[in-house]
Scaffold this active site. Structure first.
Site, PDB file in Angstrom:
ATOM      1  N   GLY A   1     -10.804 -12.511   6.616  1.00 45.53           N
ATOM      2  CA  GLY A   1     -11.304 -10.930   6.614  1.00 45.53           C
ATOM      3  C   GLY A   1     -12.070 -10.436   5.309  1.00 45.53           C
ATOM      4  O   GLY A   1     -12.825  -9.555   5.634  1.00 45.53           O
ATOM      5  N   VAL A   2     -11.585 -10.759   4.293  1.00 44.22           N
ATOM      6  CA  VAL A   2     -12.065 -10.003   3.079  1.00 44.22           C
ATOM      7  C   VAL A   2     -13.340 -10.784   2.426  1.00 44.22           C
ATOM      8  O   VAL A   2     -13.691 -10.177   1.457  1.00 44.22           O
ATOM      9  CB  VAL A   2     -10.886 -10.193   1.943  1.00 44.22           C
ATOM     10  CG1 VAL A   2     -10.696 -11.489   1.244  1.00 44.22           C
ATOM     11  CG2 VAL A   2     -10.815  -8.938   0.696  1.00 44.22           C
TER      12      VAL A   2
ATOM     13  N   SER B   1       0.590  -1.115  -0.034  1.00 47.38           N
ATOM     14  CA  SER B   1      -0.081   0.026  -0.048  1.00 47.38           C
ATOM     15  C   SER B   1       0.898   1.150   0.125  1.00 47.38           C
ATOM     16  O   SER B   1       0.605   2.208  -0.703  1.00 47.38           O
ATOM     17  CB  SER B   1      -0.928   0.048   1.253  1.00 47.38           C
ATOM     18  OG  SER B   1      -2.014  -0.710   1.066  1.00 47.38           O
TER      19      SER B   1
ATOM     20  N   LYS C   1      -9.739  -5.692  10.629  1.00 44.77           N
ATOM     21  CA  LYS C   1     -10.705  -5.033   9.992  1.00 44.77           C
ATOM     22  C   LYS C   1     -12.081  -4.937  10.569  1.00 44.77           C
ATOM     23  O   LYS C   1     -12.946  -4.058  10.333  1.00 44.77           O
ATOM     24  CB  LYS C   1     -11.073  -5.783   8.460  1.00 44.77           C
ATOM     25  CG  LYS C   1      -9.943  -5.656   7.505  1.00 44.77           C
ATOM     26  CD  LYS C   1     -10.201  -5.823   6.046  1.00 44.77           C
ATOM     27  CE  LYS C   1      -8.854  -5.771   5.418  1.00 44.77           C
ATOM     28  NZ  LYS C   1      -9.019  -6.266   3.783  1.00 44.77           N
TER      29      LYS C   1
ATOM     30  N   ASN D   1     -11.839  -1.186   6.161  1.00 44.52           N
ATOM     31  CA  ASN D   1     -10.573  -1.111   5.630  1.00 44.52           C
ATOM     32  C   ASN D   1     -10.030   0.241   5.404  1.00 44.52           C
ATOM     33  O   ASN D   1      -8.880   0.537   5.093  1.00 44.52           O
ATOM     34  CB  ASN D   1     -10.432  -1.797   4.275  1.00 44.52           C
ATOM     35  CG  ASN D   1     -10.807  -1.175   3.029  1.00 44.52           C
ATOM     36  OD1 ASN D   1     -11.543  -0.308   3.039  1.00 44.52           O
ATOM     37  ND2 ASN D   1     -10.058  -1.245   2.021  1.00 44.52           N
TER      38      ASN D   1
END
Ligand code: ATR
Length: 263
Positions: free
Chosen positions: A128-129, A16, A65, A86
């Site tokens: 988590g996603v 990121s 998250k 997020n």
């Protein structure tokens, strides 16, 4: 200079900062984006710093998250429905939690022109996603979603958020058009998912949330069996672009240079 952070644990692998700082530079924004590893009992520090405007925005990644939710003043509808945040920003001195993973998945699928509506989807994993992917799939009007997870209870818990989910025993393969690996199997090059996919036939779409390595053994198998494949790189880029837009008011152009930054 404004400061932005990605918080997670582990965090050293996060790309990121590379992507966000590339766009910050390209759009001449006076800001810096850094990564920070926190333990769960240190999360509060982030919100104190955000309320003091020492940190102006944050991305949240695995495993926090959901854990950040109690610290926030408001959730967007997407964050509320997925119980996953997020991206955090401050609006009129209130901390708002949003979920751009949904956008990320949807825009990534649109970019490659996969016609997903009315397709049968099979998801592996319940981490988590996954709520974000399910939310995006429903938004894009797939016909049904099946899910298998090694720990069945975690898949069943997702039914509290998405009641039409079909739970499949880990190891069983239902009929599907698109299979999504949302487990962490594949992060290490030699990882193999212990599923027998040999009888599924062709014309399926194999999607892996993992983008590093570029081609997991799961995608290699899909390709070998004559199917289309895609990794999670575009999802990652588009979730980042949506967060950037929230913080800086500009939607960055996704060009080859940005895509190459993640190679
Ligand atoms: P988290 O669960 O903290 O959100 P994640 O990386 O998002 O972490 O999720 C990891 C996913 O990969 C989970 O679905 C996990 O299954 P369990 O819920 O049973 O732990 C799955 N996973 C990881 N290693 C696995 C393995 N060796 N076999 C099967 N599933 C595995």
């Amino acid at each position: 200079m404004k400061k932005y952070l990605v918080i997670g644990n582990p965090i050293s692998h996060s790309l990121s900062p590379r992507l966000q700082n590339y766009w910050i530079k390209n759009y001449n924004i006076d800001a810096i984006y850094e990564k920070e590893k926190l333990n769960e009992d240190e999360l509060e520090k982030l919100f104190i710093n955000m309320r003091d405007k020492k940190v102006n925005g944050a991305n949240i990644t695995v495993p926090f998250k959901k854990a950040v939710i109690p610290f926030l003043d408001k959730l967007s509808a997407e964050a509320e429905s997925t119980q996953a945040v997020n991206t955090i920003y401050l609006e009129n001195d209130r901390l708002i939690g949003h979920n751009t993973d949904i956008d990320g998945f949807e825009m990534g699928i649109k970019k490659i022109n996969y016609n997903i509506s009315n397709k049968k989807i099979f998801i592996l994993g319940a981490g988590g996603v996954v709520p974000s992917i399910i939310y995006a799939l429903n938004k894009m009007k797939v016909s049904e979603i099946s899910i298998a997870n090694r720990t069945r209870k975690k898949a069943e818990n997702l039914k509290n958020l998405f009641d039409k989910l079909k739970i499949v025993e880990w190891g069983k393969i239902p009929d599907f058009d698109m299979i999504i690996n949302a487990t962490s199997i594949g992060l290490k090059k030699d990882d193999e998912i212990n599923l027998n996919l040999l009888s599924i036939g062709k014309n399926k779409f194999f999607y892996d949330v993992i983008y590093n390595p570029k081609e997991t053994n799961f995608l290699k198998t899909g390709k070998k069996l004559g199917n289309a494949t895609e990794n999670g790189k575009l999802m990652f880029i588009y979730q980042a672009a949506s967060a950037f837009n929230i913080w800086h008011g500009v939607r960055p152009v996704i060009n080859d240079e940005a895509i190459k930054l993640l190679d």
